[in-house]
Design a protein around this motif. Structure first.
Motif, PDB file in Angstrom:
ATOM      1  N   VAL A  59      27.581 -12.063 -25.186  1.00 47.17           N
ATOM      2  CA  VAL A  59      26.255 -12.631 -24.940  1.00 47.17           C
ATOM      3  C   VAL A  59      25.263 -12.381 -26.073  1.00 47.17           C
ATOM      4  CG1 VAL A  59      25.508 -10.633 -23.525  1.00 47.17           C
ATOM      5  CG2 VAL A  59      24.393 -12.862 -23.246  1.00 47.17           C
ATOM      6  N   LEU A  60      25.216 -11.168 -26.620  1.00 46.65           N
ATOM      7  CA  LEU A  60      24.212 -10.882 -27.646  1.00 46.65           C
ATOM      8  C   LEU A  60      24.572 -11.461 -29.014  1.00 46.65           C
ATOM      9  CD1 LEU A  60      23.174  -7.220 -26.742  1.00 46.65           C
ATOM     10  CD2 LEU A  60      22.078  -9.367 -26.072  1.00 46.65           C
ATOM     11  N   ASN A  61      25.780 -12.012 -29.142  1.00 44.98           N
ATOM     12  CA  ASN A  61      26.168 -12.709 -30.369  1.00 44.98           C
ATOM     13  C   ASN A  61      25.845 -14.196 -30.308  1.00 44.98           C
ATOM     14  OD1 ASN A  61      27.129 -10.376 -31.558  1.00 44.98           O
ATOM     15  ND2 ASN A  61      29.249 -10.716 -30.916  1.00 44.98           N
ATOM     16  N   LYS A  62      25.499 -14.679 -29.142  1.00 47.59           N
ATOM     17  CA  LYS A  62      25.145 -16.096 -29.000  1.00 47.59           C
ATOM     18  C   LYS A  62      23.750 -16.320 -29.569  1.00 47.59           C
ATOM     19  CE  LYS A  62      28.069 -16.739 -24.944  1.00 47.59           C
ATOM     20  NZ  LYS A  62      28.132 -17.063 -23.492  1.00 47.59           N
ATOM     21  N   PRO A  63      23.553 -17.413 -30.293  1.00 45.36           N
ATOM     22  CA  PRO A  63      22.254 -17.648 -30.947  1.00 45.36           C
ATOM     23  C   PRO A  63      21.051 -17.516 -30.015  1.00 45.36           C
ATOM     24  CG  PRO A  63      23.855 -19.259 -31.699  1.00 45.36           C
ATOM     25  CD  PRO A  63      24.531 -18.480 -30.607  1.00 45.36           C
ATOM     26  N   ALA A  64      21.194 -17.957 -28.784  1.00 49.64           N
ATOM     27  CA  ALA A  64      20.059 -17.940 -27.849  1.00 49.64           C
ATOM     28  C   ALA A  64      19.604 -16.531 -27.498  1.00 49.64           C
ATOM     29  CB  ALA A  64      20.435 -18.695 -26.577  1.00 49.64           C
ATOM     30  N   TYR A  65      20.506 -15.550 -27.630  1.00 41.88           N
ATOM     31  CA  TYR A  65      20.189 -14.201 -27.152  1.00 41.88           C
ATOM     32  C   TYR A  65      20.096 -13.146 -28.260  1.00 41.88           C
ATOM     33  CZ  TYR A  65      21.540 -16.411 -22.762  1.00 41.88           C
ATOM     34  OH  TYR A  65      21.630 -17.259 -21.692  1.00 41.88           O
ATOM     35  N   ARG A  66      20.158 -13.570 -29.505  1.00 31.81           N
ATOM     36  CA  ARG A  66      20.124 -12.597 -30.608  1.00 31.81           C
ATOM     37  C   ARG A  66      18.813 -11.813 -30.656  1.00 31.81           C
ATOM     38  NH1 ARG A  66      24.059 -12.530 -34.376  1.00 31.81           N
ATOM     39  NH2 ARG A  66      25.611 -14.188 -34.254  1.00 31.81           N
ATOM     40  N   ASN A  67      17.757 -12.405 -30.140  1.00 32.27           N
ATOM     41  CA  ASN A  67      16.459 -11.726 -30.136  1.00 32.27           C
ATOM     42  C   ASN A  67      16.005 -11.393 -28.719  1.00 32.27           C
ATOM     43  OD1 ASN A  67      16.021 -11.854 -33.028  1.00 32.27           O
ATOM     44  ND2 ASN A  67      15.724 -14.048 -32.744  1.00 32.27           N
ATOM     45  N   ALA A  68      16.955 -11.239 -27.820  1.00 29.55           N
ATOM     46  CA  ALA A  68      16.611 -10.918 -26.431  1.00 29.55           C
ATOM     47  C   ALA A  68      15.884  -9.586 -26.350  1.00 29.55           C
ATOM     48  CB  ALA A  68      17.874 -10.884 -25.578  1.00 29.55           C
ATOM     49  N   GLN A  69      14.869  -9.538 -25.491  1.00 29.36           N
ATOM     50  CA  GLN A  69      14.115  -8.303 -25.270  1.00 29.36           C
ATOM     51  C   GLN A  69      14.319  -7.757 -23.855  1.00 29.36           C
ATOM     52  OE1 GLN A  69      10.288 -10.177 -26.863  1.00 29.36           O
ATOM     53  NE2 GLN A  69      10.093  -8.062 -27.528  1.00 29.36           N
ATOM     54  N   ILE A  70      14.952  -8.570 -23.022  1.00 31.51           N
ATOM     55  CA  ILE A  70      15.191  -8.202 -21.632  1.00 31.51           C
ATOM     56  C   ILE A  70      16.677  -8.356 -21.347  1.00 31.51           C
ATOM     57  CG2 ILE A  70      14.659  -8.780 -19.212  1.00 31.51           C
ATOM     58  CD1 ILE A  70      11.988 -10.045 -20.419  1.00 31.51           C
ATOM     59  N   LEU A  71      17.240  -7.399 -20.639  1.00 30.88           N
ATOM     60  CA  LEU A  71      18.654  -7.443 -20.275  1.00 30.88           C
ATOM     61  C   LEU A  71      18.753  -7.451 -18.756  1.00 30.88           C
ATOM     62  CD1 LEU A  71      21.496  -7.350 -21.658  1.00 30.88           C
ATOM     63  CD2 LEU A  71      21.456  -4.875 -21.258  1.00 30.88           C
ATOM     64  N   VAL A  72      19.430  -8.464 -18.221  1.00 30.10           N
ATOM     65  CA  VAL A  72      19.681  -8.541 -16.781  1.00 30.10           C
ATOM     66  C   VAL A  72      21.151  -8.211 -16.576  1.00 30.10           C
ATOM     67  CG1 VAL A  72      19.555  -9.959 -14.699  1.00 30.10           C
ATOM     68  CG2 VAL A  72      17.935 -10.357 -16.570  1.00 30.10           C
ATOM     69  N   THR A  73      21.418  -7.186 -15.793  1.00 29.49           N
ATOM     70  CA  THR A  73      22.788  -6.701 -15.717  1.00 29.49           C
ATOM     71  C   THR A  73      23.160  -6.246 -14.307  1.00 29.49           C
ATOM     72  OG1 THR A  73      24.369  -5.237 -16.842  1.00 29.49           O
ATOM     73  CG2 THR A  73      22.154  -4.366 -16.457  1.00 29.49           C
ATOM     74  N   GLY A  74      24.357  -5.650 -14.186  1.00 24.27           N
ATOM     75  CA  GLY A  74      24.898  -5.308 -12.881  1.00 24.27           C
ATOM     76  C   GLY A  74      24.649  -3.879 -12.443  1.00 24.27           C
ATOM     77  N   ASP A  75      25.233  -3.557 -11.320  1.00 27.33           N
ATOM     78  CA  ASP A  75      25.055  -2.279 -10.643  1.00 27.33           C
ATOM     79  C   ASP A  75      25.529  -1.095 -11.497  1.00 27.33           C
ATOM     80  OD1 ASP A  75      24.121  -1.127  -8.295  1.00 27.33           O
ATOM     81  OD2 ASP A  75      26.107  -1.044  -7.391  1.00 27.33           O
ATOM     82  N   ASN A  76      24.836   0.034 -11.359  1.00 24.33           N
ATOM     83  CA  ASN A  76      25.238   1.310 -11.969  1.00 24.33           C
ATOM     84  C   ASN A  76      25.222   1.260 -13.494  1.00 24.33           C
ATOM     85  OD1 ASN A  76      26.002   4.030 -11.699  1.00 24.33           O
ATOM     86  ND2 ASN A  76      28.170   3.541 -11.852  1.00 24.33           N
ATOM     87  N   PHE A  77      24.221   0.618 -14.053  1.00 24.64           N
ATOM     88  CA  PHE A  77      24.115   0.498 -15.511  1.00 24.64           C
ATOM     89  C   PHE A  77      23.768   1.857 -16.111  1.00 24.64           C
ATOM     90  CE2 PHE A  77      22.097  -0.495 -19.561  1.00 24.64           C
ATOM     91  CZ  PHE A  77      22.962  -1.455 -20.076  1.00 24.64           C
ATOM     92  N   GLY A  78      24.439   2.212 -17.218  1.00 24.41           N
ATOM     93  CA  GLY A  78      24.148   3.460 -17.923  1.00 24.41           C
ATOM     94  C   GLY A  78      24.866   4.671 -17.375  1.00 24.41           C
ATOM     95  N   CYS A  79      25.941   4.440 -16.630  1.00 21.15           N
ATOM     96  CA  CYS A  79      26.702   5.576 -16.098  1.00 21.15           C
ATOM     97  C   CYS A  79      27.489   6.242 -17.233  1.00 21.15           C
ATOM     98  CB  CYS A  79      27.644   5.113 -14.982  1.00 21.15           C
ATOM     99  SG  CYS A  79      28.808   3.818 -15.473  1.00 21.15           S
ATOM    100  N   GLY A  80      28.170   7.337 -16.920  1.00 17.72           N
ATOM    101  CA  GLY A  80      28.948   8.040 -17.951  1.00 17.72           C
ATOM    102  C   GLY A  80      28.202   9.240 -18.481  1.00 17.72           C
ATOM    103  N   SER A  81      28.268   9.460 -19.789  1.00 16.54           N
ATOM    104  CA  SER A  81      27.656  10.650 -20.389  1.00 16.54           C
ATOM    105  C   SER A  81      26.141  10.502 -20.459  1.00 16.54           C
ATOM    106  CB  SER A  81      28.231  10.889 -21.789  1.00 16.54           C
ATOM    107  OG  SER A  81      27.700   9.940 -22.691  1.00 16.54           O
ATOM    108  N   SER A  82      25.487  11.614 -20.778  1.00 23.76           N
ATOM    109  CA  SER A  82      24.019  11.633 -20.778  1.00 23.76           C
ATOM    110  C   SER A  82      23.413  11.270 -22.131  1.00 23.76           C
ATOM    111  CB  SER A  82      23.537  13.026 -20.364  1.00 23.76           C
ATOM    112  OG  SER A  82      24.012  14.003 -21.276  1.00 23.76           O
ATOM    113  N   ARG A  83      24.194  10.750 -23.051  1.00 30.35           N
ATOM    114  CA  ARG A  83      23.733  10.521 -24.425  1.00 30.35           C
ATOM    115  C   ARG A  83      22.444   9.703 -24.495  1.00 30.35           C
ATOM    116  NH1 ARG A  83      29.134   7.308 -26.165  1.00 30.35           N
ATOM    117  NH2 ARG A  83      29.920   9.126 -25.050  1.00 30.35           N
ATOM    118  N   GLU A  84      21.455  10.269 -25.168  1.00 28.39           N
ATOM    119  CA  GLU A  84      20.173   9.580 -25.341  1.00 28.39           C
ATOM    120  C   GLU A  84      20.283   8.475 -26.387  1.00 28.39           C
ATOM    121  OE1 GLU A  84      15.444  10.798 -25.387  1.00 28.39           O
ATOM    122  OE2 GLU A  84      16.960  12.308 -25.823  1.00 28.39           O
ATOM    123  N   HIS A  85      21.378   8.480 -27.141  1.00 31.27           N
ATOM    124  CA  HIS A  85      21.595   7.421 -28.129  1.00 31.27           C
ATOM    125  C   HIS A  85      21.693   6.049 -27.454  1.00 31.27           C
ATOM    126  CE1 HIS A  85      22.702  11.027 -30.300  1.00 31.27           C
ATOM    127  NE2 HIS A  85      22.730  10.365 -31.444  1.00 31.27           N
TER     128      HIS A  85
END
Length: 201
Positions: A59-85
């Motif tokens: 999605v972020l490689n598609k021309p329409a979304y290269r400058n996206a500022q908002i991400l609409v996504t699914g459940d449990n986003f950002g799970c896993g390690s606590s990395r602030e990166h």
């Protein structure tokens, strides 16, 4: 930290659940302590093939979304390690707001500390915004933090909740250091008094 008041931008649809922090920014890019420069490696293993060429269907490689500022996504986003990166990479790419049915707790907290607004909405409202985002460059969404409203491309309005303290910090551009520096005069007074009382310290 940059203030967040009202954001108007293209929303990119990432219709995936359980997107973990290693998918957001793989471990080999965690050597830096700088908050900048990680945007090019955001979603690295999904954006690039083994030869480091862009995968056109991501999605972020598609021309329409290269400058996206908002991400609409699914459940449990950002799970896993606590990395602030992970929020560093999203912010460096240009993402200022993430909308999902739920987030992993540590990632959710790290977003606020780095100037990203994570919004939790019921699945049916996320689905509507996901449909809106599928319109590509016409998927302009407005996120008004003060009013706690999201306006879609058709003018529809979705209300969202946010903790008042976190809202204040985002609107004023205050991270943990900024909050501390609000007490700079009091800290200086304390240090002066301590030098008088304990000059050997």
């Amino acid at each position: 930290m940059e203030k967040f008041t009202k954001l108007e931008g293209v929303a990119a649809p990432l219709d995936m659940i359980n997107v973990d922090t290693d998918m957001i920014i793989p471990k080999q890019f965690l050597k830096t302590i700088k908050r900048t420069g990680l945007g090019k490696n955001l979603f690295d293993e999904m954006r690039y093939d083994d030869d480091k060429k862009e995968i056109p269907d991501f999605v972020l490689n598609k021309p329409a979304y290269r400058n996206a500022q908002i991400l609409v996504t699914g459940d449990n986003f950002g799970c896993g390690s606590s990395r602030e990166h992970a929020p560093w990479a999203l912010l460096d790419f240009g993402i200022r707001c993430i909308i999902a049915p739920s987030f992993a707790d540590i990632f959710y907290n790290n977003c606020f500390k780095n100037g990203i607004l994570p919004i939790v909405l019921p699945q049916e409202e996320v689905d509507k915004l996901m449909d809106d985002a599928e319109r590509g460059s016409n998927a302009v969404v407005t996120v008004d933090l003060e009013a706690q409203e999201i306006r879609g491309p058709d003018g529809g309005v979705i209300k969202f909740d946010v903790d008042p303290f976190r809202k204040h910090c985002l609107m004023e551009g205050l991270d943990d250091v900024g909050l501390t520096l609000q007490k700079e005069d009091e800290i200086a007074d304390y240090e002066t008094k301590q030098k008088e009382v304990q000059p050997w310290v």
